[in-house]
Design a protein around this motif. Structure first.
Motif: not given
Length: 225
Positions: A143-158
């Motif tokens: 979950m740490l990996g997902i949240h970091e790379d997605t900006g806590n699930l807010t980045f456009p790439s999410t």
């Protein structure tokens, strides 16, 4: 011998991906190609994580490696001593990465390379599909990996897949308070000063119909992320 590794200066997506890859390839050993980001180092210093036991590069017999599993990277230049091994004849190379397939020079024999919010999501999806269970500690690291790379699930790439995997990890005991404590770090005084310099120097100019912004700053010492 099988090895799971990632790029130098590993971040949380690297950690989550390596944990997930270990579940898919249980015979493989975890080895960092280089150092880790400050936040990752602090995370492991807070408490022991037996679920993430890694070997040192100097302890590896490179001649005995038959499979190299690389996560979150397609560039040989970012693999340090594993670069040559990644291109060695007779060594099977598997790559799991969420960056564009043309972003690096390595040619994989297998694995998955496709757009997604994080590489951890790609690997965790395989765990879901194969009904491979994970511990709460493993779920938290993913979950740490997902949240970091997605900006806590807010980045456009999410993607919706990132959300689906996140829900699956929560069901398996991922500790969101630990994720918040590790990802939500405040900037240091040095980082704030550097950010201010960048914002002060920021200039935006039109280039063929597109606004291009450029900022610059310099310091006489390294300031970590």
């Amino acid at each position: 011998m099988e090895i799971i590794t990632t790029h130098i200066n590993a971040d949380f997506d690297c950690i989550g991906s390596m944990v997930a890859a270990k579940k898919l390839h249980p015979e493989a050993v975890l080895v960092f190609s280089g150092a880790q980001e400050k936040g990752v180092r602090e995370y492991f210093q807070k408490s022991p994580h037996p679920e993430f036991e890694s070997l040192r590069v100097k302890d590896i017999d490179f001649s005995a490696v038959t499979r190299l599993i690389v996560v979150d990277c397609q560039h040989s230049a970012r693999l340090a001593k594993f670069a040559e091994l990644a291109q060695k004849e007779g060594v099977e190379l598997l790559i799991y990465d969420h960056h564009p397939i043309s972003s690096g020079d390595l040619k994989a024999d297998g694995g998955i390379i496709r757009p997604c919010g994080s590489t951890t999501t790609i690997l965790a999806t395989l765990l879901m599909q194969r009904d491979i269970e994970v511990t709460p500690a493993e779920a938290t690291m993913m979950m740490l990996g997902i949240h970091e790379d997605t900006g806590n699930l807010t980045f456009p790439s999410t993607t919706a897949e990132d959300y689906a995997v996140g829900a699956w990890l929560v069901e398996r005991g991922a500790q969101l308070n630990e994720v918040a404590d590790s990802i939500g770090r405040e900037l240091t005084a040095e980082q704030v000063s550097l950010l201010n310099d960048l914002l002060t120097s920021l200039k935006t100019s039109p280039l063929k119909g597109v606004d291009v912004s450029v900022a610059h700053a310099s310091v006489d010492r390294y300031i970590g992320a």
